[in-house]
Design an enzyme around this catalytic site. Structure first.
Site, PDB file in Angstrom:
ATOM      1  N   GLY A   1      18.924  11.694  31.669  1.00  0.00           N
ATOM      2  CA  GLY A   1      19.965  10.818  31.168  1.00  0.00           C
ATOM      3  C   GLY A   1      21.113  10.648  32.143  1.00  0.00           C
ATOM      4  O   GLY A   1      21.002  10.979  33.327  1.00  0.00           O
TER       5      GLY A   1
ATOM      6  N   ASN B   1      22.030  14.301  26.693  1.00  0.00           N
ATOM      7  CA  ASN B   1      22.427  14.374  28.095  1.00  0.00           C
ATOM      8  C   ASN B   1      23.554  13.373  28.376  1.00  0.00           C
ATOM      9  O   ASN B   1      23.373  12.372  29.056  1.00  0.00           O
ATOM     10  CB  ASN B   1      21.210  14.101  28.990  1.00  0.00           C
TER      11      ASN B   1
ATOM     12  N   ARG C   1      23.926  12.251  32.679  1.00  0.00           N
ATOM     13  CA  ARG C   1      24.357  13.436  33.428  1.00  0.00           C
ATOM     14  C   ARG C   1      23.352  13.779  34.509  1.00  0.00           C
ATOM     15  O   ARG C   1      23.733  14.121  35.634  1.00  0.00           O
ATOM     16  CB  ARG C   1      24.551  14.639  32.493  1.00  0.00           C
ATOM     17  N   CYS C   2      22.067  13.679  34.198  1.00  0.00           N
ATOM     18  CA  CYS C   2      21.030  13.973  35.189  1.00  0.00           C
ATOM     19  C   CYS C   2      21.155  13.065  36.419  1.00  0.00           C
ATOM     20  O   CYS C   2      20.853  13.476  37.533  1.00  0.00           O
ATOM     21  CB  CYS C   2      19.638  13.784  34.582  1.00  0.00           C
ATOM     22  N   MET C   3      21.578  11.825  36.204  1.00  0.00           N
ATOM     23  CA  MET C   3      21.603  10.833  37.286  1.00  0.00           C
ATOM     24  C   MET C   3      22.875  10.889  38.121  1.00  0.00           C
ATOM     25  O   MET C   3      23.059  10.035  38.998  1.00  0.00           O
ATOM     26  CB  MET C   3      21.453   9.424  36.709  1.00  0.00           C
TER      27      MET C   3
END
EC number: 3.5.3.6
Length: 406
Positions: free
Chosen positions: A392, A349, A394-396
């Protein structure tokens, strides 16, 4: 450049929306941890330090950071908007005891706009309600002994509740009931925040459409092609609905690629197993091959047509991105077992902040070594607590604007 401009995964990142983890993390208990989609209890103080480091990395690269909580508070520009915000929040909070709802409503009205938003995110414990003593059978036996409204601890994964595509936004319908209220903040921001109000954003998806789709499954490969995962949290019907709106709504997009991935907690979104790092470089978890099927959705006349493309992702990416070769990072320098282990802390990610430059977690050693071997410039983020939420870099992050690729 317009405020919203996302036509790739790798164009230089200009602006992003984050949410700094707040007291909602203190409202996760072992009993409700699984319901809130957590496997562990994060340590808030350290999670905030790590998140501040994340924001600092982005800012040092010239990226403007907007915070979700600030944007939501700034959207409350008059009393009618404030009333709508509170009333909608209460309607969607599944409050079982009428007197608790009434007392909470009074309490929320007493807060300033910023504290109001934080309290909505944090959740309300029963013992925080002013002047509340349980007197009726319903109040004494109500199943949720701690909360009037439950917390939203997944909010620091801003990627999922909404996703910018081109110059518009997909305001998503979340798979899990516990996350569906998160999209309320996006709804208020896009309707009422002065920055977005003047943009008149096209809405590619609406939170009330009823078919689950989440931003972690939406990957903007180019200004013509979007990839969407058919996953644990995004349904095939949801992908079809998004594709119809994109392809018929004047977005400029010509193809939606639907990729099937394993439907499990470890592979919850497409971006946990597949991300774009450079024009021809991608991460891909090796176990995706077990279930991968790729479909192309295109507009022919007035109808959406679906074509099965097989499971050769390299061939599909070369064809639709018009590039001569594609490199896939599958296992790093380790083995499949190491890939599985680093998948748990989102080694795949990555967040690209420009072509060949990405933010990664420090704990994913093998994947990072392989990225480095391919010449990727890495910004390594401490991740001892943030990774406990199973997401990760990108998720955040929810990129708001990127420079167009030449």
């Amino acid at each position: 450049m317009p405020l919203v401009n996302i036509k790739s995964e790798i164009g230089k990142l200009q602006a992003v929306i984050l949410h700094r983890p707040g007291r909602e993390l203190l409202n996760i208990t072992p009993e409700i941890m699984a319901d809130l989609l957590f496997d562990e209890l994060p340590f808030l103080d350290e999670a905030q330090k790590e998140h501040d480091n994340f924001a600092e990395i982005l800012q040092k690269q010239g990226c403007k950071v907007y915070y979700l909580e600030d944007l939501a508070a700034e959207s409350i520009t008059d009393e009618s908007i404030r009333q709508e915000f509170i009333d909608t929040y209460l309607q969607e909070a599944d409050i079982a005891v009428p007197r608790e709802m009434h007392l909470l409503q009074q309490y929320l009205y007493s807060l300033n706009n910023y504290d109001l938003v934080l309290k909505m995110m944090e959740g309300m414990r029963k013992n925080e309600l002013p002047l509340y003593n349980k007197t009726t059978l319903v109040e004494m036996t109500e199943k949720r002994s701690f909360f009037v409204t439950e917390p939203m601890p997944n909010l620091y994964f801003t990627r999922d509740p909404f996703a910018f595509v081109g110059n518009g936004v997909s305001l998503n319908h979340m798979w899990s009931v516990t996350r569906r209220r998160e999209t309320l903040f996006g709804r208020m921001i896009f309707r009422y925040h002065p920055l977005f109000r003047q943009e008149n954003l096209p809405l590619w998806y609406d939170r009330h459409d009823g078919l689950s789709i989440e931003g972690g499954d939406i990957i903007v490969l180019s200004d013509k092609v979007v990839a969407v995962g058919v996953s644990q949290r995004t349904t095939a019907k949801g992908v079809m609905h998004l594709a119809h709106n994109l392809l018929t709504g004047g977005s400029g997009y010509e193809t939606v690629l639907a990729l099937t991935i394993p439907k499990s907690h470890a592979f919850m979104h497409l971006d946990t197993v597949f991300t774009m790092v450079d024009r021809d470089l991608f991460t891909l978890h090796p176990q995706v091959d077990e279930t991968l099927e790729i479909y192309a959705l295109t507009l022919r006349g007035k109808e959406i047509h679906t074509d099965f493309l097989g499971n050769d992702l390299q061939a599909v990416l070369k064809r639709y991105l018009h590039i001569p070769a594609v490199k896939l990072i599958r296992e790093g320098k380790g083995t499949v077992m190491d890939a599985i282990r680093e998948q748990w802390s989102d080694g795949y990610n990555t967040l690209a902040i420009s072509p060949g430059e990405a933010v990664v977690y420090d704990r994913n050693v093998y994947t990072n070594e392989e990225l480095d071997r391919y010449g990727v410039k890495l910004h390594v983020l401490r991740s001892g607590e943030l990774s406990r939420g199973r997401g990760g870099p990108r998720c955040m992050s929810m990129p708001l604007s990127r420079l167009d690729l030449n």
